[in-house]
Design a protein around this motif. Structure first.
Motif, PDB file in Angstrom:
ATOM      1  N   GLY A 208      14.037  88.534  53.686  1.00 10.92           N
ATOM      2  CA  GLY A 208      12.926  88.068  52.869  1.00 10.92           C
ATOM      3  C   GLY A 208      13.347  87.109  51.764  1.00 10.92           C
ATOM      4  N   TYR A 209      14.571  87.250  51.284  1.00  6.56           N
ATOM      5  CA  TYR A 209      15.067  86.363  50.231  1.00  6.56           C
ATOM      6  C   TYR A 209      15.317  84.951  50.750  1.00  6.56           C
ATOM      7  CZ  TYR A 209      15.931  90.581  47.544  1.00  6.56           C
ATOM      8  OH  TYR A 209      15.776  91.757  46.871  1.00  6.56           O
ATOM      9  N   GLY A 210      15.556  84.815  52.028  1.00 10.37           N
ATOM     10  CA  GLY A 210      15.913  83.514  52.572  1.00 10.37           C
ATOM     11  C   GLY A 210      14.803  82.785  53.286  1.00 10.37           C
ATOM     12  N   GLN A 211      13.574  83.240  53.200  1.00 13.62           N
ATOM     13  CA  GLN A 211      12.487  82.600  53.934  1.00 13.62           C
ATOM     14  C   GLN A 211      12.304  81.130  53.554  1.00 13.62           C
ATOM     15  OE1 GLN A 211      10.938  83.377  56.557  1.00 13.62           O
ATOM     16  NE2 GLN A 211      11.628  85.480  56.681  1.00 13.62           N
ATOM     17  N   GLY A 212      12.405  80.830  52.273  1.00 16.03           N
ATOM     18  CA  GLY A 212      12.266  79.433  51.848  1.00 16.03           C
ATOM     19  C   GLY A 212      13.359  78.559  52.419  1.00 16.03           C
ATOM     20  N   LEU A 213      14.578  79.042  52.398  1.00 15.71           N
ATOM     21  CA  LEU A 213      15.706  78.295  52.930  1.00 15.71           C
ATOM     22  C   LEU A 213      15.609  78.147  54.446  1.00 15.71           C
ATOM     23  CD1 LEU A 213      18.483  76.987  52.255  1.00 15.71           C
ATOM     24  CD2 LEU A 213      19.484  79.215  52.766  1.00 15.71           C
ATOM     25  N   ILE A 214      15.214  79.208  55.111  1.00 10.08           N
ATOM     26  CA  ILE A 214      15.094  79.167  56.575  1.00 10.08           C
ATOM     27  C   ILE A 214      14.013  78.178  56.998  1.00 10.08           C
ATOM     28  CG2 ILE A 214      14.414  80.531  58.590  1.00 10.08           C
ATOM     29  CD1 ILE A 214      15.861  82.907  57.260  1.00 10.08           C
TER      30      ILE A 214
ATOM     31  N   GLN B 131      13.226  75.488  55.395  1.00 12.99           N
ATOM     32  CA  GLN B 131      13.705  74.141  55.096  1.00 12.99           C
ATOM     33  C   GLN B 131      14.849  73.701  56.000  1.00 12.99           C
ATOM     34  OE1 GLN B 131      14.765  74.112  50.969  1.00 12.99           O
ATOM     35  NE2 GLN B 131      12.653  74.426  50.284  1.00 12.99           N
ATOM     36  N   VAL B 132      15.595  74.655  56.555  1.00 13.16           N
ATOM     37  CA  VAL B 132      16.751  74.345  57.400  1.00 13.16           C
ATOM     38  C   VAL B 132      16.476  74.890  58.806  1.00 13.16           C
ATOM     39  CG1 VAL B 132      19.240  74.609  57.662  1.00 13.16           C
ATOM     40  CG2 VAL B 132      18.242  74.526  55.371  1.00 13.16           C
ATOM     41  N   PRO B 133      15.992  74.050  59.715  1.00 13.36           N
ATOM     42  CA  PRO B 133      15.621  74.516  61.061  1.00 13.36           C
ATOM     43  C   PRO B 133      16.745  75.196  61.859  1.00 13.36           C
ATOM     44  CG  PRO B 133      14.714  72.343  60.666  1.00 13.36           C
ATOM     45  CD  PRO B 133      15.615  72.648  59.502  1.00 13.36           C
ATOM     46  N   PRO B 134      18.040  74.826  61.715  1.00 12.30           N
ATOM     47  CA  PRO B 134      19.058  75.550  62.491  1.00 12.30           C
ATOM     48  C   PRO B 134      19.187  77.032  62.136  1.00 12.30           C
ATOM     49  CG  PRO B 134      19.926  73.435  61.781  1.00 12.30           C
ATOM     50  CD  PRO B 134      18.605  73.617  61.105  1.00 12.30           C
ATOM     51  N   LEU B 135      18.641  77.454  61.003  1.00 15.40           N
ATOM     52  CA  LEU B 135      18.695  78.866  60.637  1.00 15.40           C
ATOM     53  C   LEU B 135      17.576  79.683  61.277  1.00 15.40           C
ATOM     54  CD1 LEU B 135      19.564  78.703  56.834  1.00 15.40           C
ATOM     55  CD2 LEU B 135      21.064  79.335  58.726  1.00 15.40           C
ATOM     56  N   GLN B 136      16.612  79.036  61.888  1.00 16.50           N
ATOM     57  CA  GLN B 136      15.483  79.755  62.456  1.00 16.50           C
ATOM     58  C   GLN B 136      15.860  80.681  63.613  1.00 16.50           C
ATOM     59  OE1 GLN B 136      12.462  76.798  63.096  1.00 16.50           O
ATOM     60  NE2 GLN B 136      12.017  76.645  60.909  1.00 16.50           N
ATOM     61  N   PRO B 137      16.822  80.333  64.476  1.00 17.46           N
ATOM     62  CA  PRO B 137      17.233  81.310  65.504  1.00 17.46           C
ATOM     63  C   PRO B 137      17.850  82.573  64.898  1.00 17.46           C
ATOM     64  CG  PRO B 137      17.944  79.120  66.140  1.00 17.46           C
ATOM     65  CD  PRO B 137      17.407  79.010  64.752  1.00 17.46           C
ATOM     66  N   VAL B 138      18.534  82.428  63.776  1.00 13.64           N
ATOM     67  CA  VAL B 138      19.085  83.603  63.098  1.00 13.64           C
ATOM     68  C   VAL B 138      17.941  84.497  62.632  1.00 13.64           C
ATOM     69  CG1 VAL B 138      20.447  84.373  61.117  1.00 13.64           C
ATOM     70  CG2 VAL B 138      21.158  82.354  62.398  1.00 13.64           C
ATOM     71  N   ARG B 139      16.906  83.879  62.069  1.00 12.70           N
ATOM     72  CA  ARG B 139      15.738  84.647  61.628  1.00 12.70           C
ATOM     73  C   ARG B 139      15.076  85.350  62.807  1.00 12.70           C
ATOM     74  NH1 ARG B 139      10.918  81.255  59.869  1.00 12.70           N
ATOM     75  NH2 ARG B 139      11.042  80.875  62.094  1.00 12.70           N
ATOM     76  N   ASP B 140      14.995  84.663  63.941  1.00 17.51           N
ATOM     77  CA  ASP B 140      14.335  85.247  65.104  1.00 17.51           C
ATOM     78  C   ASP B 140      15.080  86.477  65.628  1.00 17.51           C
ATOM     79  OD1 ASP B 140      12.487  83.233  64.869  1.00 17.51           O
ATOM     80  OD2 ASP B 140      13.389  81.978  66.436  1.00 17.51           O
ATOM     81  N   VAL B 141      16.401  86.476  65.493  1.00 20.00           N
ATOM     82  CA  VAL B 141      17.195  87.629  65.939  1.00 20.00           C
ATOM     83  C   VAL B 141      17.034  88.795  64.975  1.00 20.00           C
ATOM     84  CG1 VAL B 141      19.556  88.451  66.291  1.00 20.00           C
ATOM     85  CG2 VAL B 141      18.858  86.240  67.209  1.00 20.00           C
TER      86      VAL B 141
END
Length: 162
Positions: free
Chosen positions: A27-33, A35-45
């Motif tokens: 939840g702390y990284g939602q803004g960063l995720i 803004q940075v599309p390569p982090l979205q697969p990490v969020r999905d996992v």
């Protein structure tokens, strides 16, 4: 430190322990995720674990107590698993303390400033990146079969795990 062979099951279960603090910090990284599309697969996992923990705040406390009583205080569980589970629980405690201090104390003080939103986003991203880095390091070390030596935190873990 080496305390015997770490089989594949030990490595997998030890690495899974780090998913709990990692999911708690998503939840702390939602803004960063966002803004940075390569982090979205990490969020999905990590998102299913985060939804499970975030949906019921009491569940993270129950998981904490269960891991503490059933894994850490059980000498029949391998030292490698107990060490990594204890380290992940300490990461959860650090995250809870950060949340308590930062979001309860600082938010009341900073609510009057114009830079409030930017400050909040910077601190939230820092918490997310720090916790994600530590958890990622712990997971990688578990997969490789080595003890994740995190300065200061590992010393506390060694004093608690016999």
């Amino acid at each position: 430190m080496w305390r015997g062979a770490n089989g594949p099951a030990d490595r997998i279960f030890s690495g899974l322990a780090y998913l709990v603090p990692l999911a708690s910090t998503l939840g702390y990284g939602q803004g960063l995720i966002n803004q940075v599309p390569p982090l979205q697969p990490v969020r999905d996992v990590i998102a299913p674990f985060a939804l499970l923990l975030g949906g019921n705040p009491l569940l993270s406390i129950v998981i904490f107590i269960l891991l503490l009583t059933l894994v850490i205080n059980n000498p029949r569980v391998s030292h490698f698993i107990r060490y990594n589970v204890m380290q992940s629980l300490l990461l959860m405690v650090i995250l809870w303390l950060l949340q308590l201090v930062f979001f309860q104390f600082f938010l009341q003080m900073l609510g009057v400033f114009d830079l409030y939103q930017m400050f909040l986003e910077v601190i939230s991203n820092t918490i997310f990146l720090g916790m994600a880095g530590v958890c990622g390091f712990g997971i990688f070390q578990c997969v490789v079969g080595r003890y994740a030596e995190i300065p200061a935190l590992s010393d506390v873990v060694y004093t608690q795990i016999r």
